[in-house]
Write a protein that holds these residues in place. Sequence first.
Motif, PDB file in Angstrom:
ATOM      1  N   MET A   1     -13.252   7.448  -2.560  1.00  0.00           N
ATOM      2  CA  MET A   1     -12.021   6.808  -3.037  1.00  0.00           C
ATOM      3  C   MET A   1     -12.187   5.288  -2.938  1.00  0.00           C
ATOM      4  SD  MET A   1      -9.236   9.301  -1.235  1.00  0.00           S
ATOM      5  CE  MET A   1     -10.145   9.355   0.260  1.00  0.00           C
ATOM      6  N   ARG A   2     -12.172   4.697  -4.074  1.00  0.00           N
ATOM      7  CA  ARG A   2     -12.365   3.244  -4.112  1.00  0.00           C
ATOM      8  C   ARG A   2     -11.226   2.593  -4.867  1.00  0.00           C
ATOM      9  NH1 ARG A   2     -15.295   4.781  -0.933  1.00  0.00           N
ATOM     10  NH2 ARG A   2     -17.521   4.455  -0.688  1.00  0.00           N
ATOM     11  N   LYS A   3     -11.081   1.441  -4.536  1.00  0.00           N
ATOM     12  CA  LYS A   3     -10.117   0.673  -5.250  1.00  0.00           C
ATOM     13  C   LYS A   3     -10.833  -0.059  -6.259  1.00  0.00           C
ATOM     14  CE  LYS A   3      -7.870  -3.386  -3.815  1.00  0.00           C
ATOM     15  NZ  LYS A   3      -7.738  -4.210  -3.978  1.00  0.00           N
ATOM     16  N   ALA A  28      -1.270 -13.295  -1.288  1.00  0.00           N
ATOM     17  CA  ALA A  28      -0.512 -12.362  -0.450  1.00  0.00           C
ATOM     18  C   ALA A  28      -0.488 -10.967  -1.068  1.00  0.00           C
ATOM     19  CB  ALA A  28       0.922 -12.879  -0.251  1.00  0.00           C
ATOM     20  N   LYS A  29      -0.350 -10.924  -2.416  1.00  0.00           N
ATOM     21  CA  LYS A  29      -0.340  -9.636  -3.105  1.00  0.00           C
ATOM     22  C   LYS A  29      -1.682  -8.932  -2.945  1.00  0.00           C
ATOM     23  CE  LYS A  29       1.126  -6.383  -5.849  1.00  0.00           C
ATOM     24  NZ  LYS A  29       2.132  -5.423  -5.378  1.00  0.00           N
ATOM     25  N   ASN A  30      -2.749  -9.710  -3.061  1.00  0.00           N
ATOM     26  CA  ASN A  30      -4.094  -9.141  -2.900  1.00  0.00           C
ATOM     27  C   ASN A  30      -4.260  -8.543  -1.511  1.00  0.00           C
ATOM     28  OD1 ASN A  30      -6.838  -8.602  -3.544  1.00  0.00           O
ATOM     29  ND2 ASN A  30      -7.414 -10.413  -2.398  1.00  0.00           N
ATOM     30  N   LYS A  31      -3.831  -9.283  -0.468  1.00  0.00           N
ATOM     31  CA  LYS A  31      -3.946  -8.792   0.906  1.00  0.00           C
ATOM     32  C   LYS A  31      -3.059  -7.572   1.113  1.00  0.00           C
ATOM     33  CE  LYS A  31      -3.726 -10.257   5.734  1.00  0.00           C
ATOM     34  NZ  LYS A  31      -3.027  -9.040   6.167  1.00  0.00           N
ATOM     35  N   GLU A  32      -1.846  -7.628   0.524  1.00  0.00           N
ATOM     36  CA  GLU A  32      -0.907  -6.527   0.711  1.00  0.00           C
ATOM     37  C   GLU A  32      -1.463  -5.227   0.130  1.00  0.00           C
ATOM     38  OE1 GLU A  32       2.836  -7.238  -1.119  1.00  0.00           O
ATOM     39  OE2 GLU A  32       3.474  -5.148  -0.969  1.00  0.00           O
ATOM     40  N   THR A  33      -2.000  -5.310  -1.103  1.00  0.00           N
ATOM     41  CA  THR A  33      -2.520  -4.115  -1.736  1.00  0.00           C
ATOM     42  C   THR A  33      -3.747  -3.595  -1.015  1.00  0.00           C
ATOM     43  OG1 THR A  33      -3.745  -5.498  -3.298  1.00  0.00           O
ATOM     44  CG2 THR A  33      -1.624  -4.663  -4.014  1.00  0.00           C
ATOM     45  N   GLN A  34      -4.611  -4.499  -0.504  1.00  0.00           N
ATOM     46  CA  GLN A  34      -5.797  -4.061   0.229  1.00  0.00           C
ATOM     47  C   GLN A  34      -5.396  -3.386   1.538  1.00  0.00           C
ATOM     48  OE1 GLN A  34      -8.879  -4.148  -1.005  1.00  0.00           O
ATOM     49  NE2 GLN A  34      -9.428  -2.880   0.742  1.00  0.00           N
ATOM     50  N   ASP A  35      -4.405  -3.986   2.245  1.00  0.00           N
ATOM     51  CA  ASP A  35      -3.919  -3.380   3.490  1.00  0.00           C
ATOM     52  C   ASP A  35      -3.330  -2.011   3.229  1.00  0.00           C
ATOM     53  OD1 ASP A  35      -2.727  -6.496   4.987  1.00  0.00           O
ATOM     54  OD2 ASP A  35      -4.726  -5.602   4.864  1.00  0.00           O
ATOM     55  N   LEU A  36      -2.615  -1.902   2.081  1.00  0.00           N
ATOM     56  CA  LEU A  36      -1.991  -0.635   1.730  1.00  0.00           C
ATOM     57  C   LEU A  36      -3.045   0.442   1.485  1.00  0.00           C
ATOM     58  CD1 LEU A  36       0.560   0.932   1.070  1.00  0.00           C
ATOM     59  CD2 LEU A  36       0.433   0.068  -1.270  1.00  0.00           C
ATOM     60  N   LEU A  37      -4.114   0.061   0.784  1.00  0.00           N
ATOM     61  CA  LEU A  37      -5.192   1.011   0.534  1.00  0.00           C
ATOM     62  C   LEU A  37      -5.857   1.447   1.840  1.00  0.00           C
ATOM     63  CD1 LEU A  37      -6.909  -0.332  -2.684  1.00  0.00           C
ATOM     64  CD2 LEU A  37      -5.729   1.835  -2.405  1.00  0.00           C
ATOM     65  N   ASN A  38      -6.089   0.473   2.733  1.00  0.00           N
ATOM     66  CA  ASN A  38      -6.690   0.804   4.027  1.00  0.00           C
ATOM     67  C   ASN A  38      -5.799   1.765   4.812  1.00  0.00           C
ATOM     68  OD1 ASN A  38      -8.839  -0.840   3.441  1.00  0.00           O
ATOM     69  ND2 ASN A  38      -8.023  -2.612   4.525  1.00  0.00           N
ATOM     70  N   MET A 267       2.723   4.612  -6.190  1.00  0.00           N
ATOM     71  CA  MET A 267       2.588   6.030  -5.859  1.00  0.00           C
ATOM     72  C   MET A 267       2.131   6.211  -4.416  1.00  0.00           C
ATOM     73  SD  MET A 267       0.688   7.433  -9.303  1.00  0.00           S
ATOM     74  CE  MET A 267       0.348   9.013  -8.519  1.00  0.00           C
ATOM     75  N   ILE A 268       1.126   5.411  -4.031  1.00  0.00           N
ATOM     76  CA  ILE A 268       0.611   5.503  -2.672  1.00  0.00           C
ATOM     77  C   ILE A 268       1.695   5.120  -1.666  1.00  0.00           C
ATOM     78  CG2 ILE A 268      -1.087   4.556  -1.051  1.00  0.00           C
ATOM     79  CD1 ILE A 268      -2.928   4.125  -3.466  1.00  0.00           C
ATOM     80  N   GLU A 269       2.406   4.044  -1.959  1.00  0.00           N
ATOM     81  CA  GLU A 269       3.423   3.561  -1.035  1.00  0.00           C
ATOM     82  C   GLU A 269       4.535   4.583  -0.845  1.00  0.00           C
ATOM     83  OE1 GLU A 269       6.134  -0.444  -0.324  1.00  0.00           O
ATOM     84  OE2 GLU A 269       5.157  -0.123  -2.237  1.00  0.00           O
ATOM     85  N   LYS A 270       4.937   5.258  -1.929  1.00  0.00           N
ATOM     86  CA  LYS A 270       5.984   6.265  -1.831  1.00  0.00           C
ATOM     87  C   LYS A 270       5.534   7.423  -0.939  1.00  0.00           C
ATOM     88  CE  LYS A 270       8.138   5.281  -6.294  1.00  0.00           C
ATOM     89  NZ  LYS A 270       8.379   5.771  -7.684  1.00  0.00           N
ATOM     90  N   GLU A 271       4.272   7.840  -1.110  1.00  0.00           N
ATOM     91  CA  GLU A 271       3.769   8.930  -0.282  1.00  0.00           C
ATOM     92  C   GLU A 271       3.690   8.521   1.185  1.00  0.00           C
ATOM     93  OE1 GLU A 271       3.277  12.083  -1.017  1.00  0.00           O
ATOM     94  OE2 GLU A 271       4.175  11.522  -2.927  1.00  0.00           O
ATOM     95  N   MET A 272       3.287   7.275   1.430  1.00  0.00           N
ATOM     96  CA  MET A 272       3.210   6.797   2.811  1.00  0.00           C
ATOM     97  C   MET A 272       4.603   6.798   3.459  1.00  0.00           C
ATOM     98  SD  MET A 272       0.027   6.032   3.564  1.00  0.00           S
ATOM     99  CE  MET A 272       0.064   4.801   4.851  1.00  0.00           C
ATOM    100  N   LYS A 273       5.612   6.386   2.698  1.00  0.00           N
ATOM    101  CA  LYS A 273       6.978   6.357   3.223  1.00  0.00           C
ATOM    102  C   LYS A 273       7.489   7.761   3.518  1.00  0.00           C
ATOM    103  CE  LYS A 273       8.399   1.962   1.150  1.00  0.00           C
ATOM    104  NZ  LYS A 273       9.265   1.290   0.157  1.00  0.00           N
ATOM    105  N   LYS A 274       7.144   8.716   2.628  1.00  0.00           N
ATOM    106  CA  LYS A 274       7.571  10.088   2.850  1.00  0.00           C
ATOM    107  C   LYS A 274       6.991  10.643   4.142  1.00  0.00           C
ATOM    108  CE  LYS A 274       8.194  11.431  -2.008  1.00  0.00           C
ATOM    109  NZ  LYS A 274       7.673  12.305  -3.092  1.00  0.00           N
ATOM    110  N   GLN A 275       5.698  10.346   4.355  1.00  0.00           N
ATOM    111  CA  GLN A 275       5.033  10.879   5.530  1.00  0.00           C
ATOM    112  C   GLN A 275       5.479  10.185   6.820  1.00  0.00           C
ATOM    113  OE1 GLN A 275       0.776  11.547   5.117  1.00  0.00           O
ATOM    114  NE2 GLN A 275       0.961  11.362   2.903  1.00  0.00           N
TER     115      GLN A 275
END
Length: 277
Positions: A1-3, A28-38, A267-275
């Motif tokens: 899984m790669r970004k 900031a957006k770049n860091k936020e999305t990378q942190d989210l992927l991690n 999509m990823i963020e929504k799943e993270m919030k659900k969990q």
Amino acid sequence: MRKIVIALTVLMALSSCVSKKQYAALEAKNKETQDLLNSCTVKLNSCLEEKAGLAATAESYKAHNQDLINSSKDLTVLTTKGAENLEKSLESLKEKDLKISRLQDALTKKDSVTLALVTSLKGAVGINDPDIEINVEKGVVFISIADKLLFKSGSYDVSDKAKGVLAKVAKVVNDKPDFECMVEGHTDDVPYKSNGVLLDNWDLSVKRSTSIVRVLTNDLGVNPAKLIAAGRSSYVPLVANDTPENKARNRRTRIVVMPKIDQFYDMIEKEMKKQAK
């Protein structure tokens, strides 16, 4: 899984092209999305481990109940409590499978966008030139072009040879309506002699960036709303500025191609919030 997310590494730009506030938001957006992927990757691994544990528990219940059935031939021996526990374990497995599937789908789509972008660029540009490099860093695609292909020394007038290269890049960008490009100018550390118009290497790096942006928009039909002009002066060298060859490497223009993949991160963020609930 790669970004091909594509994100930004630009630290500063002149207010006439990219304000500090705009750049800070991009970074900031770049860091936020990378942190989210991690975070997503960590969560996904946790889900897989939990799934394995639940599967083992379910198998244990199945084996225990089967032993009871085989030993007594009386299906009523399968107690209500045992049946309920087995049902809960199976239900938990189904939920974990669904969450894992959604996370994997989101990350796969993001990786597919990046891969498609790199393939398109390499196929369209089609240049085996050591002065032109196409790389992917953290899901963002970078096209680095040596200044000797773009400008004369100390000049910001784009050469005819450079326009041929930029035309191929423009074609890819124009074919991808959801892509944006940041054009970064870089210089070596030799102080620029002011000519009354340009004061220093900051001015030169940004002016070269805006010159390329004008070629992309005026001559090659790229939508101006998809472009960002930025200059980084001599402060992000590839190598030490200690030889003429190294100085030449550091004099370059980098085009950062950024697919708009916010929907995948959403999509990823929504799943993270659900969990997390």
